[in-house]
Design a protein around this motif. Structure first.
Motif, PDB file in Angstrom:
ATOM      1  N   ILE A  50       0.803  -1.104   0.082  1.00  0.00           N
ATOM      2  CA  ILE A  50      -0.117   0.059  -0.057  1.00  0.00           C
ATOM      3  C   ILE A  50       0.949   1.211  -0.146  1.00  0.00           C
ATOM      4  CG2 ILE A  50      -1.895   1.251   1.018  1.00  0.00           C
ATOM      5  CD1 ILE A  50      -2.554  -1.554   0.458  1.00  0.00           C
ATOM      6  N   LEU A  51       0.426   2.118  -0.722  1.00  0.00           N
ATOM      7  CA  LEU A  51       1.147   3.381  -0.689  1.00  0.00           C
ATOM      8  C   LEU A  51       0.196   4.687  -0.961  1.00  0.00           C
ATOM      9  CD1 LEU A  51       1.650   4.783  -3.773  1.00  0.00           C
ATOM     10  CD2 LEU A  51       3.425   3.012  -4.125  1.00  0.00           C
ATOM     11  N   THR A  52       0.370   5.902  -0.531  1.00  0.00           N
ATOM     12  CA  THR A  52      -0.234   6.926  -0.792  1.00  0.00           C
ATOM     13  C   THR A  52       0.842   7.886  -1.495  1.00  0.00           C
ATOM     14  OG1 THR A  52       0.257   8.184   1.314  1.00  0.00           O
ATOM     15  CG2 THR A  52      -1.762   6.585   1.037  1.00  0.00           C
ATOM     16  N   PHE A  53       0.290   8.898  -2.415  1.00  0.00           N
ATOM     17  CA  PHE A  53       0.694  10.046  -2.835  1.00  0.00           C
ATOM     18  C   PHE A  53       0.024  11.240  -2.950  1.00  0.00           C
ATOM     19  CE2 PHE A  53      -0.878   7.707  -6.703  1.00  0.00           C
ATOM     20  CZ  PHE A  53      -1.208   8.708  -7.373  1.00  0.00           C
ATOM     21  N   GLY A  54       0.639  12.389  -2.988  1.00  0.00           N
ATOM     22  CA  GLY A  54      -0.328  13.624  -3.287  1.00  0.00           C
ATOM     23  C   GLY A  54       0.181  14.092  -4.685  1.00  0.00           C
ATOM     24  N   VAL A  55      -0.991  14.291  -5.337  1.00  0.00           N
ATOM     25  CA  VAL A  55      -0.814  14.915  -6.811  1.00  0.00           C
ATOM     26  C   VAL A  55      -0.768  16.114  -6.972  1.00  0.00           C
ATOM     27  CG1 VAL A  55      -3.232  14.623  -7.185  1.00  0.00           C
ATOM     28  CG2 VAL A  55      -1.615  14.475  -9.127  1.00  0.00           C
ATOM     29  N   LYS A  56      -0.061  16.711  -7.849  1.00  0.00           N
ATOM     30  CA  LYS A  56       0.034  18.195  -8.013  1.00  0.00           C
ATOM     31  C   LYS A  56      -1.350  18.853  -8.477  1.00  0.00           C
ATOM     32  CE  LYS A  56       4.987  19.295  -7.883  1.00  0.00           C
ATOM     33  NZ  LYS A  56       6.385  19.759  -8.528  1.00  0.00           N
ATOM     34  N   GLY A  57      -1.978  19.615  -8.275  1.00  0.00           N
ATOM     35  CA  GLY A  57      -3.327  20.027  -8.606  1.00  0.00           C
ATOM     36  C   GLY A  57      -4.322  19.841  -7.601  1.00  0.00           C
ATOM     37  N   GLY A  58      -3.967  19.103  -6.326  1.00  0.00           N
ATOM     38  CA  GLY A  58      -4.871  18.953  -5.720  1.00  0.00           C
ATOM     39  C   GLY A  58      -5.857  18.102  -5.738  1.00  0.00           C
ATOM     40  N   LEU A  59      -7.115  18.167  -4.964  1.00  0.00           N
ATOM     41  CA  LEU A  59      -8.472  17.501  -5.064  1.00  0.00           C
ATOM     42  C   LEU A  59      -8.791  17.403  -6.573  1.00  0.00           C
ATOM     43  CD1 LEU A  59     -10.623  15.821  -3.632  1.00  0.00           C
ATOM     44  CD2 LEU A  59     -11.757  18.072  -3.363  1.00  0.00           C
ATOM     45  N   ASP A  60      -8.933  18.338  -7.333  1.00  0.00           N
ATOM     46  CA  ASP A  60      -9.507  18.234  -8.710  1.00  0.00           C
ATOM     47  C   ASP A  60      -8.676  17.223  -9.518  1.00  0.00           C
ATOM     48  OD1 ASP A  60     -11.657  19.803  -8.012  1.00  0.00           O
ATOM     49  OD2 ASP A  60     -10.664  21.586  -8.914  1.00  0.00           O
TER      50      ASP A  60
ATOM     51  N   VAL B 100      -3.836  10.388  -2.852  1.00  0.00           N
ATOM     52  CA  VAL B 100      -4.414   9.102  -3.465  1.00  0.00           C
ATOM     53  C   VAL B 100      -3.782   7.953  -2.997  1.00  0.00           C
ATOM     54  CG1 VAL B 100      -4.592   7.884  -5.740  1.00  0.00           C
ATOM     55  CG2 VAL B 100      -4.705  10.495  -5.449  1.00  0.00           C
ATOM     56  N   ARG B 101      -4.672   6.830  -2.731  1.00  0.00           N
ATOM     57  CA  ARG B 101      -3.869   5.495  -2.282  1.00  0.00           C
ATOM     58  C   ARG B 101      -4.171   4.516  -3.231  1.00  0.00           C
ATOM     59  NH1 ARG B 101      -7.445   2.473   2.557  1.00  0.00           N
ATOM     60  NH2 ARG B 101      -8.355   1.705   0.778  1.00  0.00           N
ATOM     61  N   LEU B 102      -2.880   3.730  -3.087  1.00  0.00           N
ATOM     62  CA  LEU B 102      -2.905   2.576  -4.149  1.00  0.00           C
ATOM     63  C   LEU B 102      -2.697   1.323  -3.224  1.00  0.00           C
ATOM     64  CD1 LEU B 102      -0.378   3.922  -6.992  1.00  0.00           C
ATOM     65  CD2 LEU B 102      -2.931   4.167  -6.818  1.00  0.00           C
ATOM     66  N   SER B 103      -3.415   0.543  -3.561  1.00  0.00           N
ATOM     67  CA  SER B 103      -3.082  -0.990  -3.301  1.00  0.00           C
ATOM     68  C   SER B 103      -2.882  -1.939  -4.436  1.00  0.00           C
ATOM     69  CB  SER B 103      -4.676  -1.840  -2.708  1.00  0.00           C
ATOM     70  OG  SER B 103      -4.414  -3.120  -2.439  1.00  0.00           O
ATOM     71  N   VAL B 104      -1.643  -2.359  -4.535  1.00  0.00           N
ATOM     72  CA  VAL B 104      -0.664  -2.685  -5.472  1.00  0.00           C
ATOM     73  C   VAL B 104      -1.170  -4.265  -5.730  1.00  0.00           C
ATOM     74  CG1 VAL B 104       1.373  -2.962  -7.043  1.00  0.00           C
ATOM     75  CG2 VAL B 104       0.749  -0.705  -5.725  1.00  0.00           C
ATOM     76  N   GLY B 105      -1.330  -4.715  -6.694  1.00  0.00           N
ATOM     77  CA  GLY B 105      -1.668  -6.040  -6.934  1.00  0.00           C
ATOM     78  C   GLY B 105      -0.429  -6.913  -7.583  1.00  0.00           C
ATOM     79  N   THR B 106      -1.057  -8.057  -8.363  1.00  0.00           N
ATOM     80  CA  THR B 106      -0.030  -9.005  -8.883  1.00  0.00           C
ATOM     81  C   THR B 106      -0.015  -8.733 -10.528  1.00  0.00           C
ATOM     82  OG1 THR B 106      -1.559 -10.732  -8.905  1.00  0.00           O
ATOM     83  CG2 THR B 106      -0.186 -10.417  -7.051  1.00  0.00           C
ATOM     84  N   GLU B 107      -0.377  -7.813 -11.081  1.00  0.00           N
ATOM     85  CA  GLU B 107      -0.537  -7.482 -12.594  1.00  0.00           C
ATOM     86  C   GLU B 107       1.069  -7.388 -13.023  1.00  0.00           C
ATOM     87  OE1 GLU B 107      -4.386  -5.533 -11.303  1.00  0.00           O
ATOM     88  OE2 GLU B 107      -2.242  -5.733 -10.572  1.00  0.00           O
ATOM     89  N   ASP B 108       1.226  -7.409 -14.131  1.00  0.00           N
ATOM     90  CA  ASP B 108       2.601  -6.931 -14.890  1.00  0.00           C
ATOM     91  C   ASP B 108       2.870  -5.645 -14.373  1.00  0.00           C
ATOM     92  OD1 ASP B 108       3.251  -9.321 -16.152  1.00  0.00           O
ATOM     93  OD2 ASP B 108       1.892  -9.057 -17.621  1.00  0.00           O
ATOM     94  N   ILE B 109       3.987  -5.361 -13.973  1.00  0.00           N
ATOM     95  CA  ILE B 109       4.340  -4.120 -13.620  1.00  0.00           C
ATOM     96  C   ILE B 109       4.422  -3.087 -14.419  1.00  0.00           C
ATOM     97  CG2 ILE B 109       6.867  -4.589 -13.703  1.00  0.00           C
ATOM     98  CD1 ILE B 109       5.280  -2.173 -11.120  1.00  0.00           C
TER      99      ILE B 109
END
Length: 434
Positions: A348-358, A409-418
């Motif tokens: 699990i990771l989170t990141f902040g995207v430039k541009g905020g909520l929109d 934004v939170r990602l839960s990363v799976g087992t797909e091809d990277i």
């Protein structure tokens, strides 16, 4: 199984079960029944008064569920476990098993939204107060403890702050004050982190996540470390006669049970809160969780590797403000993750995207492989906006306290091809650009 101590991958397939003695079935049978026939009056009396272990009603115990319980206890090194209907039920009943009205809990402030709400809004209605502290400094836990404190509660990896605490330092504080340390090990899983090896006393899981691994079932687990003295004077329910069970004393009966050791906490939890509140796990869901456990280590190896690569990729992007993942050398929790999570800092990771909520909204809605939903831990990759979904019920001030931000934004990363996952994120960034 034998005198040999088996490795994790072997135990996740075999622990707690042998071939069915009646049919020879290798897979764990699904005992889809409400009740079990007593062979005579003596057996009925013995089982229902807990003079001996046995089955009477599936709300309290079921053979399929028992294999799941035995397996998770073996994987984490506990003395016993209890399966429940959800991770939230696991957390709530664990706290109720330790507290009375007027008692307190000290908890990390960086908690999953459901747990945050339980501690801040629900438990106070029943007279149980929670003091939330910044877990970055272990001494904050010590400063918050009072004579009414009955437990310390933390998460292996905070959700969604993705922080790691100094478990051994907090465990020493808990031990010095005669308090159990409860760890929500959902994000850690028994494969990446074994709480009892670092001084914890109770572990809880949302089995819905990595243990199930396929987004098909909701369930929870509580594991008893068997390493806490419930007769230290702070927990009279364990040391005084229980009127619900013919006046026996839990600590006397279960504190050193032959062949099992200290199972007082988990037995009391079953006899009181599973029986009376009824948050029982269906045998079919227990069966599905057992299927998930069989591949836990294999999935997590791939998921952790994918997450590390995505975190590094995000960190290098100019349109990302920050990345929270303890596997990054830039993370303030990198050293703690290297110590406590040597197999990997989770998926699990989170990141902040430039541009905020929109911009975050547009990015999430533009993904093609990542699914926009509230769960984590699937083999499929998932994406969510915590401030809207997982912590959406909290006030803005509570969100800030829990580490939730509008651009997050939170990602839960799976087992797909990277390569496919990186392509999906790249096209989503392009599609959401201003």
């Amino acid at each position: 199984m034998s005198e040999r101590t088996y490795g994790f991958a072997t135990q996740q397939l075999h622990a707690g079960q042998s071939a069915d003695p009646t049919t020879g079935a290798r897979a764990v049978p699904i005992y889809q029944t409400t009740s079990f026939v007593f062979k005579d009056f003596a057996t009925a009396k013995a089982v229902c008064s807990v003079e001996e272990f046995g089955y009477d009603y599936s709300r309290i115990g079921n053979p399929t569920n028992e294999v799941l319980e035995n397996r998770i206890a073996a994987l984490e090194g506990g003395t016993g476990a209890l399966a429940l209907a959800s991770g939230s039920a696991a957390t709530a009943t664990t706290i109720l098993n330790l507290t009375h009205a007027g008692d307190e809990v000290v908890a990390a402030k960086t908690l999953y939204g459901g747990s945050f709400n339980l501690f801040v809004n629900t438990l106070p209605k029943h007279g149980i107060r929670t003091i939330l502290v910044d877990p970055a400094d272990p001494d904050n836990f010590a400063r918050a403890i009072t004579e009414r404190t009955r437990a310390i509660f933390v998460e292996t990896i905070g959700n969604p702050d993705i922080n790691v605490i100094d478990f051994e330092a907090v465990a020493r504080i808990a031990e010095a004050h005669g308090l159990p340390l409860i760890v929500d090990n959902t994000f850690g899983t028994p494969y990446l982190f074994r709480p009892f090896d670092h001084g914890a006393n109770i572990s809880v899981h949302s089995a819905t996540k990595f243990i199930g691994g396929h987004g098909t079932s909701i369930g929870g687990l509580v594991v008893d470390g068997g390493n806490f003295n419930w007769a230290n004077g702070k927990f009279p329910d364990f040391t005084t006669p229980d009127p619900a069970y013919a006046g026996f004393v839990h600590w006397d009966k279960w504190g050193n049970y032959p062949g099992a050791g200290n199972i007082a906490f988990i037995i009391k939890l079953r006899l009181h809160y599973l029986r009376d509140l009824g948050a029982s796990l269906s045998p079919f869901n227990a069966f599905l969780f057992l299927q998930g456990l069989e591949t836990l280590s294999l999935r997590l190896e791939r998921q952790v590797a994918n997450t590390q690569k995505i975190a590094e990729w995000l960190e290098a992007r100019p349109d990302v403000e920050w990345v929270a993942y303890p596997g990054l050398r830039s993370s303030p929790y990198y050293a703690l993750a290297q110590k406590y999570l040597p197999k990997g800092a989770g998926a699990i990771l989170t990141f902040g995207v430039k541009g905020g909520l929109d911009r975050a909204k547009r990015l999430i809605e533009s993904t093609k492989i990542f699914s926009f939903l509230a769960n984590v831990g699937d083999s499929k990759s998932l994406i969510v906006h915590p401030a809207t979904v997982t912590h959406g019920q909290l006030s803005e001030a509570e969100q800030r306290l829990a580490g939730v931000r509008p651009e997050q934004v939170r990602l839960s990363v799976g087992t797909e091809d990277i390569d496919d996952l990186l392509w999906d994120l790249d096209q989503a960034f392009a599609a959401s650009a201003p």
